[in-house]
Motif scaffolding. Structure first.
Motif, PDB file in Angstrom:
ATOM      1  N   SER A  82       1.526 -17.437  46.947  1.00  0.00           N
ATOM      2  CA  SER A  82       1.186 -18.098  45.690  1.00  0.00           C
ATOM      3  C   SER A  82      -0.332 -18.198  45.499  1.00  0.00           C
ATOM      4  N   THR A  83      -0.756 -18.023  44.257  1.00  0.00           N
ATOM      5  CA  THR A  83      -2.171 -18.239  43.895  1.00  0.00           C
ATOM      6  C   THR A  83      -2.336 -19.462  42.995  1.00  0.00           C
ATOM      7  N   GLN A  84      -1.343 -20.348  42.998  1.00  0.00           N
ATOM      8  CA  GLN A  84      -1.384 -21.505  42.102  1.00  0.00           C
ATOM      9  C   GLN A  84      -2.613 -22.385  42.330  1.00  0.00           C
ATOM     10  N   ALA A  85      -2.966 -22.602  43.582  1.00  0.00           N
ATOM     11  CA  ALA A  85      -4.105 -23.487  43.854  1.00  0.00           C
ATOM     12  C   ALA A  85      -5.379 -22.934  43.245  1.00  0.00           C
ATOM     13  N   ARG A  86      -5.516 -21.618  43.267  1.00  0.00           N
ATOM     14  CA  ARG A  86      -6.711 -20.991  42.691  1.00  0.00           C
ATOM     15  C   ARG A  86      -6.648 -20.932  41.162  1.00  0.00           C
ATOM     16  N   ASP A  87      -5.448 -20.739  40.622  1.00  0.00           N
ATOM     17  CA  ASP A  87      -5.294 -20.489  39.196  1.00  0.00           C
ATOM     18  C   ASP A  87      -5.091 -21.742  38.351  1.00  0.00           C
ATOM     19  N   TYR A  88      -4.802 -22.871  38.991  1.00  0.00           N
ATOM     20  CA  TYR A  88      -4.435 -24.087  38.259  1.00  0.00           C
ATOM     21  C   TYR A  88      -5.530 -24.532  37.298  1.00  0.00           C
ATOM     22  N   ARG A  89      -5.144 -24.815  36.049  1.00  0.00           N
ATOM     23  CA  ARG A  89      -6.068 -25.330  35.027  1.00  0.00           C
ATOM     24  C   ARG A  89      -5.700 -26.780  34.739  1.00  0.00           C
ATOM     25  N   ARG A  90      -6.604 -27.685  35.073  1.00  0.00           N
ATOM     26  CA  ARG A  90      -6.360 -29.100  34.815  1.00  0.00           C
ATOM     27  C   ARG A  90      -6.678 -29.408  33.348  1.00  0.00           C
ATOM     28  N   ASN A 117       5.440 -22.224  46.643  1.00  0.00           N
ATOM     29  CA  ASN A 117       4.383 -22.646  45.716  1.00  0.00           C
ATOM     30  C   ASN A 117       3.064 -22.944  46.412  1.00  0.00           C
ATOM     31  N   HIS A 118       3.147 -23.301  47.711  1.00  0.00           N
ATOM     32  CA  HIS A 118       1.930 -23.701  48.422  1.00  0.00           C
ATOM     33  C   HIS A 118       1.598 -22.785  49.592  1.00  0.00           C
ATOM     34  N   ALA A 148       0.313 -29.999  48.482  1.00  0.00           N
ATOM     35  CA  ALA A 148      -0.921 -29.397  47.970  1.00  0.00           C
ATOM     36  C   ALA A 148      -2.139 -29.871  48.760  1.00  0.00           C
TER      37      ALA A 148
END
Length: 255
Positions: free
Chosen positions: A245-253, A189-190, A155
């Protein structure tokens, strides 16, 4: 971006013979260059071999005659190389990877961050920094074996704009899940292309798992070896944005 063609060498361990290791890479570079690959990746600690009993004694100094020999081979082949080796630096030994360009110039030098198990920790000091470099118009980085199994490292590199990961490895049985699931998942994923170059055969008490592979940024396996020696070459495709993947943009901490 320009097209990118990547190669990897899957081979038995040189088992303590550093000269044989360099010779094997020279031959593989010649073949990869003939296939017009931009870069060849070889296994982890290929000199002197991952499971050698004399790694500390056989570790190579960076910039020695062996590096000049590899640089010449790169120039002759018109292909760069990522060479995994045990590096001697004063009293310390590192599990390192050196990237040379098609002109033989040094592009990057990396020291393994995630040492695996008590044996590696007893031999090596860990590295403490990422490295990246330009590879035919693509931002590339180096990791080594166990490093690529840690999502935070992937990441961090993806966040820095890295698109290609070149990974020398020494993965042994029974850990075939790394090639089957972990590496493709990390790529998907990345959104990063991964080249994962492993050993085959037996070295001491280790039976290497083979299975070296080149994976696209959407997780598709572009090429994969079996259990024996292999030289793989694959073109890196342009992946449609909708498949990345759009995980980096969509991730909610949380917390």
């Amino acid at each position: 971006m320009p097209d990118l063609r990547l190669a990897l060498l899957q081979a038995p361990s040189p088992a303590g013979d550093c000269a044989a290791a360099v010779s094997a890479v020279e031959q593989a570079l010649s073949a990869a260059g003939a296939a017009r690959a931009n870069m060849l990746v070889v296994p982890e600690s290929f000199a002197p071999g991952y499971n050698s009993d004399a790694i500390a004694e056989l570790a190579l100094m960076r910039g020695g005659a062996w590096q000049d020999q590899l640089a010449k081979a790169c120039r002759n082949a018109g292909c760069g190389v990522v060479f995994g080796y045990a590096e001697r630096d004063g009293d310390a030994v590192y599990n390192s990877a050196l990237a040379l360009g098609p002109d033989g110039a040094e592009l990057a030098h990396y020291r393994k961050i995630q040492l695996y198990g008590p044996r590696e920790s007893s031999i090596y000091r860990p590295g403490d920094a990422y490295v990246s470099f330009d590879l035919a118009g693509h931002k590339a980085a180096l990791l080594i074996c166990y490093d690529v199994e840690f999502a935070p490292h992937i990441a961090a590199l993806a966040a820095a704009g890295v698109k290609v990961l070149l990974v020398p490895t020494a993965n042994m049985l029974p850990y075939t899940h790394v090639m089957r699931a972990t590496v493709p998942a990390m790529a998907a994923n990345h959104g990063i292309t991964i080249v994962y170059a492993n050993y085959c055969g037996i070295e001491g008490d280790l039976h290497y798992a083979g299975g070296s592979l080149i994976v696209g940024a959407d997780g598709d396996v572009l090429a994969q070896a079996g259990m024996g020696p292999a030289l793989l070459v694959a073109d890196v495709p342009q992946v449609e944005a909708a498949r990345l993947s759009t995980q980096a943009r969509d991730y909610r901490r949380i917390g």
